[in-house]
Motif scaffolding. Sequence first.
Motif, short mmCIF file in Angstrom:
data_model
loop_
_atom_site.label_atom_id
_atom_site.label_comp_id
_atom_site.label_asym_id
_atom_site.label_seq_id
_atom_site.Cartn_x
_atom_site.Cartn_y
_atom_site.Cartn_z
N ASP A 246 0.81 -1.22 0.00
CA ASP A 246 0.00 0.00 0.00
C ASP A 246 0.84 1.27 0.00
O ASP A 246 0.30 2.37 -0.12
N ASN A 247 2.16 1.12 0.16
CA ASN A 247 3.03 2.30 0.27
C ASN A 247 4.30 2.07 -0.56
O ASN A 247 5.31 1.57 -0.04
N GLY A 248 4.24 2.43 -1.82
CA GLY A 248 5.35 2.17 -2.73
C GLY A 248 6.63 2.87 -2.33
O GLY A 248 7.72 2.29 -2.43
N ASP A 249 6.53 4.11 -1.87
CA ASP A 249 7.73 4.85 -1.46
C ASP A 249 8.43 4.16 -0.30
O ASP A 249 9.66 4.08 -0.24
N LEU A 250 7.63 3.65 0.63
CA LEU A 250 8.19 2.95 1.78
C LEU A 250 8.91 1.68 1.34
O LEU A 250 9.99 1.35 1.87
N ALA A 251 8.33 0.96 0.37
CA ALA A 251 8.96 -0.26 -0.12
C ALA A 251 10.34 0.05 -0.70
O ALA A 251 11.31 -0.69 -0.47
N LEU A 252 10.45 1.16 -1.43
CA LEU A 252 11.75 1.55 -1.98
C LEU A 252 12.74 1.91 -0.88
O LEU A 252 13.93 1.57 -0.96
N GLU A 253 12.27 2.59 0.17
CA GLU A 253 13.13 2.94 1.30
C GLU A 253 13.67 1.68 1.97
O GLU A 253 14.84 1.59 2.32
N LEU A 254 12.79 0.69 2.15
CA LEU A 254 13.21 -0.55 2.81
C LEU A 254 14.19 -1.32 1.94
O LEU A 254 15.15 -1.90 2.45
N MET A 255 13.95 -1.32 0.64
CA MET A 255 14.89 -1.97 -0.28
C MET A 255 16.28 -1.33 -0.17
O MET A 255 17.30 -2.02 -0.18
N GLN A 256 16.31 0.00 -0.08
CA GLN A 256 17.58 0.70 0.05
C GLN A 256 18.28 0.32 1.35
O GLN A 256 19.50 0.10 1.37
N LEU A 257 17.52 0.24 2.44
CA LEU A 257 18.09 -0.14 3.73
C LEU A 257 18.68 -1.54 3.68
O LEU A 257 19.80 -1.78 4.16
N LEU A 258 17.95 -2.48 3.08
CA LEU A 258 18.44 -3.85 2.98
C LEU A 258 19.68 -3.93 2.09
O LEU A 258 20.61 -4.69 2.38
N ALA A 259 19.71 -3.12 1.03
CA ALA A 259 20.89 -3.10 0.15
C ALA A 259 22.12 -2.59 0.90
O ALA A 259 23.22 -3.11 0.74
N GLU A 260 21.93 -1.55 1.73
CA GLU A 260 23.04 -1.02 2.52
C GLU A 260 23.53 -2.05 3.52
O GLU A 260 24.74 -2.20 3.73
N ASN A 261 22.60 -2.77 4.16
CA ASN A 261 22.99 -3.81 5.11
C ASN A 261 23.78 -4.91 4.41
O ASN A 261 24.74 -5.46 4.97
#
Length: 350
Positions: A246-261
Motif C-alpha cells: 500500500d506504500n510504494g515509497d516505503l517499499a523503496l526505502e526498505l529496499m535501500q536499507l536492505l541493500a546497505e545492510n
Amino acid sequence: MKKILLIEDDTILRENTAELLELAGYEVRTATNGKKGIQATREYLPDVIVCDIMMPELDGYGVLEALYQDERTKGIPFIFLSAKTERGDIRKGMDLGADDYLTKPFEEGELLGAIQSRLAKVDILRDVGSKEGERVENPDCGMKTIHELKNFIDDNGKEYEFGNGEVIYREGAYSNTLFLVLKGVVKTHKLDETGKELITQIYKPDDFFGITSFTKNVPCREYATTMEKTHLVGINISELRTVLEDNGDLALELMQLLAENLSEAKEQLLEMAYGSVRKKTASTILKFAEKLQKDSEGNFHILRSDLASVAGMATETLIRTLSAFKKEGLIRIEDRNIKILDFDKLNRMY
C-alpha cells in the motif's frame, strides 16, 4: 544546481558540512540558529533543508513547525541532523513531518545519500504530476519513510522482553517476524561444523532484524541472541507485506536499507578474509564501540569471544592483539570493560 540550506550552530561542523556539500556539487547557504534558518528558508527557498535540533534561539523542531505553516516552504524536504538518538526524539521529529533523521557523527555517504534520495523522490513525483496535468504541492502521502514504519511497528506490533544471553530465534527454526530493537543489543550469529561462533551483525536500539523472506515461509539462516537485557517489538511479515503493497515509497526505502545492510556484510566478509589481525581487531573494537552503550567514563562491556567472532579469528589471537593495543596506549582494559583511548590510530589501521 540544487540548493541546500544548512542550519547548524556548531561552527566547525557547519563549515565542514557546507564544504562537503559544495564539493558534491550543491549550492549551499548556512544559518547559525533556528530563527535565522527560518528567515533564510523564506528568502532562499532551498531544494532541501538540513537542520540541527539543539540550537539557540529556536530548536530544530520549532523550525520545522514554523516552515510547515507556510505554504511556500511546507513541501521542502527536511532532514534532521542531531546527536540526539533516543527513539522519542526521532519519533517527535518524524511526527512533525521531517523526511529523514541522521545522527552525529555521520558518514559522508549517509548525508549525501539522504539528500539525493529526497531530491530524486520530489523530481519523480513532480514528473508524475506533470504527466497527469496536475501540480504536486505536497507529494508526500501515506507511510513513506523507514522512520514512519518504525512508528507503525511501535504502535501496532507485539512487544517482547528478553534477558541477557537469551535466544530470540534459532537457525533452522521458523520466524515470520520483523523485529525492531527498542532497548538493548542483539547479535545474529552462525555456528560452523566445529561449533565456533561467527557473529554476522550487531543490532542496537532503532535497528531492524529478522527478515528472512517477504513471500515464503523459510527457516532462519542464523541465530539471534541478546547481548544484554533487551526490549523488542515485532510485526508479522504478512502484515508488513500488506503495508509495503500500500506504500510504494516505503517499499523503496526498505529496499535501500536492505541493500546497505548487504553491502556492510560484504565489507565485513572481505575484511575477515583479507585483513590483517591488527586491522580486523581495530575495526571490530570500533564497531562494538558504536553499537554498545557506554558508561559515564566511556567504557563498554564486551566478551572477548564476541569480539573474536565478529573479527573472524581465534579468541587467543584476539586477546594477544588486545594486549598489544593496551601496551601501545590505544585502549584501556579492566575486567571485561574496554575504553578506546586513541580513536584516530585505530581508524588509521584500516
